[in-house]
Design a protein around this motif. Structure first.
Motif, PDB file in Angstrom:
ATOM      1  N   VAL A  37      42.759  37.632  40.725  1.00 22.39           N
ATOM      2  CA  VAL A  37      43.181  38.647  41.248  1.00 22.39           C
ATOM      3  C   VAL A  37      44.674  39.306  40.719  1.00 22.39           C
ATOM      4  O   VAL A  37      45.091  40.230  40.101  1.00 22.39           O
ATOM      5  CB  VAL A  37      43.521  38.964  42.797  1.00 22.39           C
ATOM      6  CG1 VAL A  37      44.159  40.176  43.311  1.00 22.39           C
ATOM      7  CG2 VAL A  37      42.146  39.009  43.424  1.00 22.39           C
ATOM      8  N   GLU A  38      45.680  38.195  40.628  1.00 24.29           N
ATOM      9  CA  GLU A  38      47.067  38.304  40.022  1.00 24.29           C
ATOM     10  C   GLU A  38      46.759  38.839  38.403  1.00 24.29           C
ATOM     11  O   GLU A  38      47.629  39.295  38.014  1.00 24.29           O
ATOM     12  CB  GLU A  38      47.751  37.128  40.124  1.00 24.29           C
ATOM     13  CG  GLU A  38      48.207  36.796  41.724  1.00 24.29           C
ATOM     14  CD  GLU A  38      48.721  35.260  41.756  1.00 24.29           C
ATOM     15  OE1 GLU A  38      48.645  34.772  40.571  1.00 24.29           O
ATOM     16  OE2 GLU A  38      49.099  34.953  42.796  1.00 24.29           O
ATOM     17  N   LYS A  39      45.625  38.136  37.937  1.00 25.15           N
ATOM     18  CA  LYS A  39      45.599  38.401  36.358  1.00 25.15           C
ATOM     19  C   LYS A  39      45.053  39.735  35.913  1.00 25.15           C
ATOM     20  O   LYS A  39      44.892  40.028  34.722  1.00 25.15           O
ATOM     21  CB  LYS A  39      44.841  36.915  35.770  1.00 25.15           C
ATOM     22  CG  LYS A  39      45.698  36.001  35.887  1.00 25.15           C
ATOM     23  CD  LYS A  39      44.783  34.735  35.462  1.00 25.15           C
ATOM     24  CE  LYS A  39      45.638  33.362  35.264  1.00 25.15           C
ATOM     25  NZ  LYS A  39      46.825  33.433  34.296  1.00 25.15           N
ATOM     26  N   LEU A  40      44.457  40.411  36.804  1.00 30.13           N
ATOM     27  CA  LEU A  40      43.540  41.511  36.643  1.00 30.13           C
ATOM     28  C   LEU A  40      44.459  42.628  36.230  1.00 30.13           C
ATOM     29  O   LEU A  40      45.687  42.865  36.887  1.00 30.13           O
ATOM     30  CB  LEU A  40      42.716  42.016  37.925  1.00 30.13           C
ATOM     31  CG  LEU A  40      41.497  41.024  38.132  1.00 30.13           C
ATOM     32  CD1 LEU A  40      41.144  41.916  39.356  1.00 30.13           C
ATOM     33  CD2 LEU A  40      40.785  41.027  37.019  1.00 30.13           C
ATOM     34  N   ASP A 262      41.610  32.518  34.016  1.00 34.31           N
ATOM     35  CA  ASP A 262      41.674  33.407  32.701  1.00 34.31           C
ATOM     36  C   ASP A 262      40.197  33.434  32.097  1.00 34.31           C
ATOM     37  O   ASP A 262      39.799  34.481  31.849  1.00 34.31           O
ATOM     38  CB  ASP A 262      42.319  32.510  31.558  1.00 34.31           C
ATOM     39  CG  ASP A 262      43.984  32.955  31.770  1.00 34.31           C
ATOM     40  OD1 ASP A 262      44.313  33.864  32.466  1.00 34.31           O
ATOM     41  OD2 ASP A 262      44.753  32.021  31.171  1.00 34.31           O
ATOM     42  N   LEU A 263      39.402  32.237  32.264  1.00 34.40           N
ATOM     43  CA  LEU A 263      38.133  32.255  31.834  1.00 34.40           C
ATOM     44  C   LEU A 263      37.348  33.164  32.737  1.00 34.40           C
ATOM     45  O   LEU A 263      36.487  33.990  32.183  1.00 34.40           O
ATOM     46  CB  LEU A 263      37.507  31.069  31.859  1.00 34.40           C
ATOM     47  CG  LEU A 263      35.900  30.923  31.762  1.00 34.40           C
ATOM     48  CD1 LEU A 263      35.495  31.126  30.154  1.00 34.40           C
ATOM     49  CD2 LEU A 263      35.324  29.387  32.068  1.00 34.40           C
ATOM     50  N   CYS A 264      37.465  33.183  33.943  1.00 33.54           N
ATOM     51  CA  CYS A 264      36.669  34.165  34.915  1.00 33.54           C
ATOM     52  C   CYS A 264      37.151  35.525  34.754  1.00 33.54           C
ATOM     53  O   CYS A 264      35.903  36.496  34.557  1.00 33.54           O
ATOM     54  CB  CYS A 264      37.209  33.623  36.238  1.00 33.54           C
ATOM     55  SG  CYS A 264      36.369  32.262  36.901  1.00 33.54           S
ATOM     56  N   VAL A 265      38.358  35.840  34.413  1.00 32.12           N
ATOM     57  CA  VAL A 265      38.799  37.322  34.233  1.00 32.12           C
ATOM     58  C   VAL A 265      37.980  37.668  32.966  1.00 32.12           C
ATOM     59  O   VAL A 265      37.426  38.986  32.939  1.00 32.12           O
ATOM     60  CB  VAL A 265      40.389  37.346  34.029  1.00 32.12           C
ATOM     61  CG1 VAL A 265      40.798  38.756  33.399  1.00 32.12           C
ATOM     62  CG2 VAL A 265      40.823  36.994  35.261  1.00 32.12           C
TER      63      VAL A 265
END
Length: 270
Positions: A37-40, A262-265
């Motif tokens: 969520v933070e990386k979105l 990061d991979l999931c994003v």
């Protein structure tokens, strides 16, 4: 390791011995979800965020009962895709995205654990200790995952598939004491200083099972929600919780968690 911790380790090693592959537990999934969520680039509403973080944990809803009865794992691509077709609201869609991220994380679990703890998993004992270590770390960092169904925790469902008498013989403890220990930990969880209350889209889960040919009552879904979260509360209290995480290990956990997030994003579809 204290006797009670050894008892629980044996208990949960037996419970999870039927799992086909190594997989993370709920508190690890939740914390990885927070990093996602933070990386979105997209800003989520509080209800969307909670739905996503809930889905990333509730993907295990079938672990103790429904997976066996339906022969379809709730944390499978088949189930997630069936649910995706039924999701209507923004929150429901983010709940489904949580399921999909859970699946990706489980596929990466062996590498993730090995990168952090440098262990080759020759036994379920090693695996449980490492997963317990991560669960303990994440609970201390951001609190336990929690839901309103813990009073429905069903010891018999959780331990179905193995003979509790065997564990009683191994531990030298009366059978009824093992259940008492587990229930006491769940009962005390309501006093945990920091809790993350997650939301269950029970009707969406029920409709997904129905679309796959299975009629499951909401009461049964609620019971399994209590079972899954109950186990995820017990584990960090009992396995890997005997010492504080070193700064060096904490740094590695955060580094590898960032990489997995990061991979999931990169695979998250809107």
């Amino acid at each position: 390791m204290k006797f009670k911790q050894l008892l629980y380790l044996l208990f949960f090693c037996v419970i999870f011995c039927n799992m086909e592959a190594l997989a993370l537990f709920g508190n690890a999934h939740f914390n990885l979800g927070e990093k996602i969520v933070e990386k979105l680039d997209k800003k989520l509403s509080e209800s969307e965020k909670n739905a996503f973080l809930s889905g990333i944990v509730y993907a295990d809803i079938g672990r103790f009962k429904f997976d066996k009865e339906t022969k379809i794992n709730s944390d499978s691509e088949m189930f997630a895709e069936a649910m995706d077709k039924l999701a209507e609201t923004s929150e429901e869609k983010w709940f489904v995205r949580g399921f999909k991220m859970h699946i990706i994380q489980d596929k990466e679990t062996p590498k993730f654990l090995n990168d952090i703890l440098q262990h080759k998993y020759l036994s379920y004992t090693d695996y449980m200790i490492d997963c317990g270590t991560l669960e303990s770390y994440f609970c201390k960092k951001s609190g336990i995952i929690y839901n309103e169904f813990l009073d429905k925790f069903n010891f018999n469902d959780v331990t179905a598939g193995f003979d509790i008498k065997d564990l009683s013989k191994i531990s030298g403890t009366p059978e009824d004491k093992i259940e008492d220990f587990a229930l006491k930990i769940i009962e005390k969880s309501s006093d945990y200083p920091e809790r993350n209350d997650l939301v269950l889209f029970d009707k969406l889960i029920q409709d997904t099972y129905k679309s796959l040919g299975f009629e499951i009552g909401l009461d049964k879904i609620h019971e399994q929600a209590g079972n899954v979260f109950g186990v995820f509360i017990i584990i960090p209290y009992t396995v890997g919780n005997q010492k504080e995480t070193s700064k060096e290990l904490a740094s590695i956990i955060e580094e590898k968690s960032d990489a997995l997030a990061d991979l999931c994003v990169s695979k998250l579809e809107f």
